[in-house]
Design a protein around this motif. Structure first.
Motif, PDB file in Angstrom:
ATOM      1  N   LYS A 299       0.946  -1.148  -0.019  1.00 48.88           N
ATOM      2  CA  LYS A 299      -0.045  -0.041  -0.114  1.00 48.88           C
ATOM      3  C   LYS A 299       0.954   1.340   0.105  1.00 48.88           C
ATOM      4  O   LYS A 299       0.315   2.370  -0.476  1.00 48.88           O
ATOM      5  N   LYS A 300       2.113   1.024   0.279  1.00 48.73           N
ATOM      6  CA  LYS A 300       3.056   2.370   0.425  1.00 48.73           C
ATOM      7  C   LYS A 300       3.918   2.271  -0.983  1.00 48.73           C
ATOM      8  O   LYS A 300       4.369   3.286  -1.098  1.00 48.73           O
ATOM      9  N   GLY A 301       3.510   1.595  -1.761  1.00 49.33           N
ATOM     10  CA  GLY A 301       4.165   1.532  -2.988  1.00 49.33           C
ATOM     11  C   GLY A 301       5.245   0.648  -3.144  1.00 49.33           C
ATOM     12  O   GLY A 301       5.941   0.640  -4.336  1.00 49.33           O
ATOM     13  N   ILE A 302       5.826  -0.180  -2.201  1.00 49.92           N
ATOM     14  CA  ILE A 302       6.748  -1.046  -2.423  1.00 49.92           C
ATOM     15  C   ILE A 302       6.275  -2.307  -3.046  1.00 49.92           C
ATOM     16  O   ILE A 302       5.311  -2.840  -2.780  1.00 49.92           O
ATOM     17  N   VAL A 303       6.995  -2.843  -4.013  1.00 51.74           N
ATOM     18  CA  VAL A 303       6.698  -3.816  -4.828  1.00 51.74           C
ATOM     19  C   VAL A 303       6.884  -5.183  -4.064  1.00 51.74           C
ATOM     20  O   VAL A 303       7.927  -5.181  -3.101  1.00 51.74           O
ATOM     21  N   VAL A 304       5.769  -6.061  -4.003  1.00 50.60           N
ATOM     22  CA  VAL A 304       5.748  -7.172  -3.121  1.00 50.60           C
ATOM     23  C   VAL A 304       5.542  -8.443  -3.904  1.00 50.60           C
ATOM     24  O   VAL A 304       4.708  -8.514  -4.815  1.00 50.60           O
ATOM     25  N   VAL A 305       6.630  -9.365  -4.040  1.00 53.03           N
ATOM     26  CA  VAL A 305       6.640 -10.621  -4.794  1.00 53.03           C
ATOM     27  C   VAL A 305       6.747 -11.883  -3.947  1.00 53.03           C
ATOM     28  O   VAL A 305       7.333 -12.006  -3.106  1.00 53.03           O
ATOM     29  N   ARG A 306       5.547 -12.622  -4.046  1.00 54.80           N
ATOM     30  CA  ARG A 306       5.739 -14.111  -3.254  1.00 54.80           C
ATOM     31  C   ARG A 306       6.412 -14.837  -4.101  1.00 54.80           C
ATOM     32  O   ARG A 306       5.952 -15.340  -5.271  1.00 54.80           O
ATOM     33  N   ALA A 307       7.538 -15.553  -3.594  1.00 56.21           N
ATOM     34  CA  ALA A 307       8.055 -16.785  -4.145  1.00 56.21           C
ATOM     35  C   ALA A 307       8.097 -17.663  -3.172  1.00 56.21           C
ATOM     36  O   ALA A 307       7.305 -17.639  -2.144  1.00 56.21           O
ATOM     37  N   THR A 308       8.838 -18.864  -3.414  1.00 53.79           N
ATOM     38  CA  THR A 308       8.734 -19.977  -2.382  1.00 53.79           C
ATOM     39  C   THR A 308      10.216 -20.374  -2.003  1.00 53.79           C
ATOM     40  O   THR A 308      11.068 -20.528  -2.737  1.00 53.79           O
ATOM     41  N   ARG A 309      10.289 -20.874  -0.618  1.00 54.39           N
ATOM     42  CA  ARG A 309      11.771 -21.430  -0.369  1.00 54.39           C
ATOM     43  C   ARG A 309      11.920 -22.996  -0.852  1.00 54.39           C
ATOM     44  O   ARG A 309      12.819 -23.653  -0.685  1.00 54.39           O
ATOM     45  N   VAL A 310      10.742 -23.580  -1.357  1.00 52.70           N
ATOM     46  CA  VAL A 310      10.721 -24.944  -1.778  1.00 52.70           C
ATOM     47  C   VAL A 310      11.586 -24.898  -2.951  1.00 52.70           C
ATOM     48  O   VAL A 310      11.460 -24.069  -4.004  1.00 52.70           O
ATOM     49  N   ARG A 311      12.051 -25.951  -3.303  1.00 50.53           N
ATOM     50  CA  ARG A 311      13.040 -26.278  -4.444  1.00 50.53           C
ATOM     51  C   ARG A 311      12.299 -26.093  -5.698  1.00 50.53           C
ATOM     52  O   ARG A 311      13.075 -25.572  -6.644  1.00 50.53           O
ATOM     53  N   SER A 312      11.180 -26.722  -5.692  1.00 48.37           N
ATOM     54  CA  SER A 312      10.715 -26.749  -7.237  1.00 48.37           C
ATOM     55  C   SER A 312       8.969 -26.540  -7.004  1.00 48.37           C
ATOM     56  O   SER A 312       8.488 -26.759  -5.918  1.00 48.37           O
ATOM     57  N   GLY A 313       8.338 -26.085  -8.200  1.00 51.08           N
ATOM     58  CA  GLY A 313       7.245 -25.941  -8.278  1.00 51.08           C
ATOM     59  C   GLY A 313       6.929 -24.486  -8.440  1.00 51.08           C
ATOM     60  O   GLY A 313       7.545 -23.614  -8.307  1.00 51.08           O
ATOM     61  N   PHE A 314       5.419 -24.102  -8.789  1.00 57.93           N
ATOM     62  CA  PHE A 314       4.956 -22.946  -9.122  1.00 57.93           C
ATOM     63  C   PHE A 314       4.431 -22.237  -8.112  1.00 57.93           C
ATOM     64  O   PHE A 314       3.762 -22.995  -7.189  1.00 57.93           O
ATOM     65  N   VAL A 315       4.511 -21.044  -7.995  1.00 57.20           N
ATOM     66  CA  VAL A 315       3.447 -20.152  -6.860  1.00 57.20           C
ATOM     67  C   VAL A 315       2.362 -19.533  -7.623  1.00 57.20           C
ATOM     68  O   VAL A 315       2.549 -18.936  -8.812  1.00 57.20           O
ATOM     69  N   THR A 316       1.182 -19.912  -7.246  1.00 56.37           N
ATOM     70  CA  THR A 316       0.021 -19.569  -7.842  1.00 56.37           C
ATOM     71  C   THR A 316      -0.911 -18.569  -7.075  1.00 56.37           C
ATOM     72  O   THR A 316      -0.745 -18.395  -5.856  1.00 56.37           O
ATOM     73  N   ASP A 324      -4.976 -10.440  -5.267  1.00 58.18           N
ATOM     74  CA  ASP A 324      -5.601  -9.279  -5.984  1.00 58.18           C
ATOM     75  C   ASP A 324      -6.023  -8.175  -4.780  1.00 58.18           C
ATOM     76  O   ASP A 324      -5.732  -6.749  -4.994  1.00 58.18           O
ATOM     77  N   LYS A 325      -6.298  -8.617  -3.738  1.00 58.08           N
ATOM     78  CA  LYS A 325      -6.518  -7.489  -2.573  1.00 58.08           C
ATOM     79  C   LYS A 325      -5.580  -6.894  -2.163  1.00 58.08           C
ATOM     80  O   LYS A 325      -5.353  -5.727  -1.955  1.00 58.08           O
ATOM     81  N   ASN A 326      -4.416  -7.799  -1.756  1.00 56.70           N
ATOM     82  CA  ASN A 326      -3.339  -7.318  -1.277  1.00 56.70           C
ATOM     83  C   ASN A 326      -2.186  -6.703  -2.203  1.00 56.70           C
ATOM     84  O   ASN A 326      -1.290  -6.016  -1.530  1.00 56.70           O
ATOM     85  N   GLY A 327      -2.338  -6.554  -3.346  1.00 60.04           N
ATOM     86  CA  GLY A 327      -1.539  -6.051  -4.379  1.00 60.04           C
ATOM     87  C   GLY A 327      -0.257  -6.775  -4.505  1.00 60.04           C
ATOM     88  O   GLY A 327       0.821  -6.206  -4.724  1.00 60.04           O
ATOM     89  N   PHE A 328      -0.444  -8.128  -4.320  1.00 56.97           N
ATOM     90  CA  PHE A 328       0.928  -8.750  -4.540  1.00 56.97           C
ATOM     91  C   PHE A 328       0.887  -9.425  -6.112  1.00 56.97           C
ATOM     92  O   PHE A 328      -0.003  -9.406  -7.014  1.00 56.97           O
ATOM     93  N   VAL A 329       2.582  -9.562  -6.271  1.00 57.50           N
ATOM     94  CA  VAL A 329       2.838 -10.456  -7.460  1.00 57.50           C
ATOM     95  C   VAL A 329       3.321 -11.805  -6.945  1.00 57.50           C
ATOM     96  O   VAL A 329       3.933 -12.030  -5.936  1.00 57.50           O
ATOM     97  N   VAL A 330       3.020 -12.842  -7.885  1.00 60.49           N
ATOM     98  CA  VAL A 330       3.582 -14.159  -7.435  1.00 60.49           C
ATOM     99  C   VAL A 330       4.506 -14.486  -8.459  1.00 60.49           C
ATOM    100  O   VAL A 330       4.805 -14.168  -9.698  1.00 60.49           O
ATOM    101  N   SER A 331       5.656 -15.377  -8.044  1.00 54.90           N
ATOM    102  CA  SER A 331       7.119 -15.485  -9.060  1.00 54.90           C
ATOM    103  C   SER A 331       6.592 -16.504 -10.029  1.00 54.90           C
ATOM    104  O   SER A 331       7.766 -16.642 -10.766  1.00 54.90           O
ATOM    105  N   GLU A 332       5.678 -17.094 -10.020  1.00 57.48           N
ATOM    106  CA  GLU A 332       5.403 -18.384 -10.937  1.00 57.48           C
ATOM    107  C   GLU A 332       6.470 -19.423 -10.853  1.00 57.48           C
ATOM    108  O   GLU A 332       6.577 -19.859  -9.442  1.00 57.48           O
TER     109      GLU A 332
END
Length: 365
Positions: A299-316, A324-332
């Motif tokens: 909300k302050k304009g800082i970009v937030v990207v959700r990734a995972t510490r798990v070795r493999s797989g997609f972030v959905t 959508d509500k939180n204004g996040f991006v996911v890393s796929e």
């Protein structure tokens, strides 16, 4: 229609033989002078591949002690593959890799391609951050000429050092015309890995670089040569402009764990982070305290990207977390360290809207 007679068949064979003789005696000589060897620029940055033994302990070594010219000269038969020119960009262990060296590499490679100084580039590099350098270069270098990054798990002075064979195979790949248009590639231990997918998976094993989701794009060995597993389709390199100066925007990686609070996120913000990548648990998730702090950051304009510490797989998107509500991006498919690189490039190129950034993260899928 009457069947051909023996005489007509004989005349036909004589005619075909005459045509073959004429072709053989014509000026077209398919075994004529061989084409000029490919010109490969070797850019050395240091790393274990350029390491020398250190007496402080058994197996100890210092990175970046051997020059690129020495590395090239130490590999038997390398000059038969290509015309080689080696230049030293840095002499560091890749744990010290930084924006300044990245920018120097990118600018030198682009110059070599734009001025037609080289048909391909090989970069010698430490293995710790090799995947990040490969991914960065893949996103900023324009053109379809091959760029191959290579390292080793053992220093040059070690028994059974893997550097010489890796360098030989890297030059094989860079010199192969089928390597054009495949983006930046990593070549180690007889495998060819793509820049987006490759990651280091073991601290000491020679069999450390893998692409957990997609697998290797090819294989290479001194006897069998280069074997690609698939044709190139729709791969675009150099999506983003290299920023002026020699520094990317500050983006922090915050590692999620049990009993996590908001302090690491608040600390990143206090130190001027323009973006935060969450190395989340599971599908890029974290504690309520952490997610709330990240939502406040977005909300302050800082970009937030959700990734995972798990070795493999997609972030959905929008599974356990309301992106959508939180204004996040996911890393796929991108791991946290590569998600950070892409986030830096996007911010540097003026792209900060979550929707636009999400399109950039999913562009290749």
């Amino acid at each position: 229609m009457n069947p051909p007679t023996f005489r007509s068949a004989r005349l036909r064979n004589v005619t075909l033989a005459a045509i073959g003789l004429a072709l053989c005696s014509s000026p077209i000589n398919f075994a004529a002078k061989a084409a000029d060897p490919p010109r490969i620029l070797v850019l050395a940055t240091g790393g274990t591949i350029a390491g020398q033994a250190d007496p402080r302990a058994t197996g100890a070594y210092k990175s970046g002690q051997i020059t690129g010219e020495q590395l090239v000269a130490s590999v038997p038969g390398l000059g038969q593959l290509a015309k080689l020119n080696a230049e030293q960009i840095s002499s560091i262990g890749s744990q010290d890799m930084n924006d300044k060296v990245w920018f120097a590499l990118a600018r030198r490679i682009q110059q070599a391609f734009d001025k037609d100084e080289a048909d391909g580039v090989v970069i010698t590099h430490g293995t710790d951050t090799l995947e990040e350098t490969a991914f960065f270069l893949d996103n900023v270098i324009k053109g379809d000429k091959p760029v191959v990054i290579v390292g080793s798990m053992r220093p040059a002075t070690a028994v059974s050092a893997d550097g010489p064979s890796n360098i030989y195979e890297a030059v094989q790949v860079a010199a192969d015309p089928r390597s054009r248009g495949r983006g930046v590639m990593a070549v180690l231990n007889d495998k060819i890995e793509g820049a987006r997918a490759v990651t280091k998976t073991n601290t000491t094993s020679l069999e450390t670089f893998n692409s957990p989701i997609s697998g290797p794009i090819g294989y290479v060995d001194t006897a069998g040569g280069v074997r690609f597993m698939a044709q190139t389709t729709g791969l675009k390199r150099g999506n983003y402009a290299l920023p002026s100066g020699d520094q990317l925007p500050r983006v922090a990686i915050v590692y999620s764990h049990a009993n996590m609070d908001a302090i690491p996120i608040e600390d990143a913000i206090s130190h001027g982070a323009k973006g935060i990548v969450l190395a989340g648990v599971g599908d890029g998730n974290s504690s309520k305290s952490a997610i709330d702090a990240l939502e406040a950051a977005a909300k302050k304009g800082i970009v937030v990207v959700r990734a995972t510490r798990v070795r493999s797989g997609f972030v959905t998107r929008n599974v356990e977390v309301d992106d959508d509500k939180n204004g996040f991006v996911v890393s796929e498919d991108l791991n946290p360290q590569k998600a950070r690189v892409l986030t830096q490039l996007l911010i540097a190129n003026g792209m900060t809207a979550p929707g636009d950034m999400q399109k950039a993260f999913t562009a290749t899928w």
